[in-house]
Scaffold this motif. Structure first.
Motif, PDB file in Angstrom:
ATOM      1  N   ARG A 163      -1.069  -6.796  -9.805  1.00 57.30           N
ATOM      2  CA  ARG A 163      -0.034  -6.582  -8.793  1.00 57.30           C
ATOM      3  C   ARG A 163      -0.115  -5.180  -8.197  1.00 57.30           C
ATOM      4  O   ARG A 163      -0.510  -4.230  -8.873  1.00 57.30           O
ATOM      5  N   ASP A 195       1.989  -2.834  -4.765  1.00 55.98           N
ATOM      6  CA  ASP A 195       2.873  -2.915  -3.590  1.00 55.98           C
ATOM      7  C   ASP A 195       2.036  -3.251  -2.358  1.00 55.98           C
ATOM      8  O   ASP A 195       2.360  -4.133  -1.581  1.00 55.98           O
ATOM      9  N   GLY A 254       4.854 -12.277  -0.172  1.00 54.18           N
ATOM     10  CA  GLY A 254       3.657 -11.439  -0.198  1.00 54.18           C
ATOM     11  C   GLY A 254       2.379 -12.255  -0.147  1.00 54.18           C
ATOM     12  O   GLY A 254       2.337 -13.334   0.456  1.00 54.18           O
ATOM     13  N   CYS A 309       0.366  -8.927  -4.089  1.00 48.97           N
ATOM     14  CA  CYS A 309       0.951  -7.721  -3.472  1.00 48.97           C
ATOM     15  C   CYS A 309       1.990  -8.127  -2.439  1.00 48.97           C
ATOM     16  O   CYS A 309       2.033  -9.274  -2.002  1.00 48.97           O
ATOM     17  N   ASP A 310       2.805  -7.135  -2.060  1.00 51.50           N
ATOM     18  CA  ASP A 310       3.805  -7.381  -1.017  1.00 51.50           C
ATOM     19  C   ASP A 310       3.173  -7.281   0.367  1.00 51.50           C
ATOM     20  O   ASP A 310       3.535  -8.021   1.276  1.00 51.50           O
ATOM     21  N   SER A 311       2.277  -6.310   0.538  1.00 56.73           N
ATOM     22  CA  SER A 311       1.697  -6.051   1.867  1.00 56.73           C
ATOM     23  C   SER A 311       0.192  -5.863   1.756  1.00 56.73           C
ATOM     24  O   SER A 311      -0.309  -5.420   0.719  1.00 56.73           O
ATOM     25  N   GLY A 319       4.179  -8.747   6.443  1.00 63.70           N
ATOM     26  CA  GLY A 319       3.507  -8.001   5.377  1.00 63.70           C
ATOM     27  C   GLY A 319       2.012  -7.817   5.590  1.00 63.70           C
ATOM     28  O   GLY A 319       1.342  -7.221   4.756  1.00 63.70           O
TER      29      GLY A 319
END
Ligand SMILES: Cc1cc2nc3c(=O)[nH]c(=O)nc-3n(C[C@H](O)[C@H](O)[C@H](O)COP(=O)(O)OP(=O)(O)OC[C@H]3O[C@@H](n4cnc5c(N)ncnc54)[C@H](O)[C@@H]3O)c2cc1C
Length: 377
Positions: A15, A17, A192, A204-206, A335
């Motif tokens: 994981r 961000d 994500g 990931c989120d973005s 994202g």
């Protein structure tokens, strides 16, 4: 060593961000600003850090050869390079020796005067040199050069050193870099994404796509169209020569950049296309165009004709339809962001990194990136 060689499969993080895809100078700068901005960042690079255009380029950070409407963008780009370079732990050969932009014909003189006006309008000081003043300032120029503008704004950063230095800075800021880790597939997971790489996945989120000429293919993995095509640009390095050129030389007609490196060799380029087969990763010299490039260089600075070329090479560069970079959120794909430079991508890399980090971290498009979003491609 984190910067070279494959990291063990079990070290692939599950994981982050933000995942930055592509470890050229754009991706490295994006990761640097994201990590400094507090994001947990992982950069995934298919090969080695700065192994493509970001080490094959001429290193020129010139402003005199940039035209409106992108001039303000490149001016800030050179400023941002300065901020980044002085903060690096390693010397990357960064400097602003200034530059000369030369003119030979009547049409050149008119264009040079026009460009000098644009530069001054943007706050860049430019001196006009001709006759004995020009001969005294640059005795190595050919007599065919009738005038030149001189500006202290033009600079250089060594592409063979900057990539590793930027990677070190990303890691010092808390980012992780995985080399030899191509992204092979992408899928939505919640708000994500989950990316497949050899030996694992990264959620990931973005995501920031910073894969230069490969960006259209990366976009397709996400179901997005990024209007980017590859081109192949050539460069020549000569044997070392006694110090002669103390600044970057460009031609008002474009198609020529010349500089002398600290080691004495001269680099002759100017965006001349080579041959290439992108899908098979072949980059070849187009000898006829290369000769035009070398003839132009020797016509402007005749001492170059006495130097033996030691190497010609070609590298990939991204091209967009309108010639401007693509920077910003990809429409309809929450994202997902794109950071793809077009011409002048080395000059604008630090700024591109800062702008895309701002987009990701704040959700807003900064003024300098307005109108550069992928939807404008
Ligand atoms: C010969 C030459 C001379 C140049 N001279 C200048 C100059 O003097 N001044 C200037 O301003 N600009 C110059 N440029 C342009 C400049 O070099 C580029 O615009 C800039 O380096 C682009 O950086 P980038 O990080 O966007 O792309 P790249 O350096 O191309 O990096 C993209 C990275 O993405 C990686 N990648 C691709 N697919 C995947 C995947 N699926 N998963 C993970 N990673 C992937 C690639 O391996 C690559 O490392 C020149 C270019 C060339 C070729």
């Amino acid at each position: 060593m984190p910067l070279s060689g494959r990291q063990p499969v079990e070290s692939i993080p599950v994981r982050a961000d933000v995942v930055v895809i592509g470890g050229g100078v754009s991706g490295l700068c994006a990761a640097l600003y994201l990590a400094r901005g507090g994001a947990e960042v992982v950069l995934l690079e298919a090969g080695v850090v700065a192994g493509q255009g970001s080490s094959a380029n001429a290193g020129t950070l010139a402003l005199q050869n940039k035209r409106p409407p992108m001039l303000a963008y490149f001016i800030e780009g050179v400023e941002e390079w300065h901020r980044v370079a002085v903060g690096l732990a390693v010397d990357i050969g960064y400097g602003r020796p200034g530059g000369l932009q030369v003119a030979e014909t009547d049409a050149d003189l008119a264009a040079l005067e026009n460009q000098a006006g644009h530069l001054r309008d943007h706050g860049i000081a430019v001196d006009w040199l001709e006759g004995s003043a020009l001969a005294a300032r640059a005795p190595w120029l050919a007599s065919s050069v009738r005038a030149a503008t001189e500006s202290g704004a033009d600079g250089y950063a060594d592409p063979l050193r900057a990539g590793q230095a930027l990677a070190g800075a990303v890691e010092a800021a808390g980012g992780r870099i995985l080399t030899h880790t191509p992204v092979m597939e992408a899928a939505r997971r919640g708000a994500g994404y989950v990316l497949s790489v050899p030996g694992g996945t990264v959620a990931c989120d973005s995501v920031v796509i910073a894969t230069g000429p490969w960006s259209a293919a990366l976009g397709r993995m996400f179901g997005a169209e990024l209007a980017v095509e590859p081109s192949t640009i050539m460069l020549t390095a000569t044997e070392p020569a006694p110090a002669a050129l103390d600044r970057v030389v460009t031609h008002i007609r474009g198609r020529l950049t010349v500089k002398q490196t600290a080691a004495g060799g001269c680099l002759i380029g100017g965006g001349w296309y080579g041959r290439g087969d992108f899908t098979r990763r072949r980059r070849d010299i187009a000898y006829e165009s290369l000769l035009h490039n070398l003839r132009l260089g020797c016509a402007v600075a005749p001492f170059l004709a006495d130097l033996r070329p030691v190497r010609h090479w070609a590298g990939y560069e991204a091209r967009t339809r309108h010639g401007r970079p693509l920077i910003g959120p990809v429409p309809g794909q929450g994202g997902l962001f794109a950071l793809v430079p077009a011409a002048g991508g080395w000059t604008a890399a630090a700024l591109g990194g800062r702008l895309i980090a701002e987009c990701v971290l704040t959700g807003r498009v900064p003024p300098l990136a307005e109108g550069l979003g992928p939807e404008a491609g």
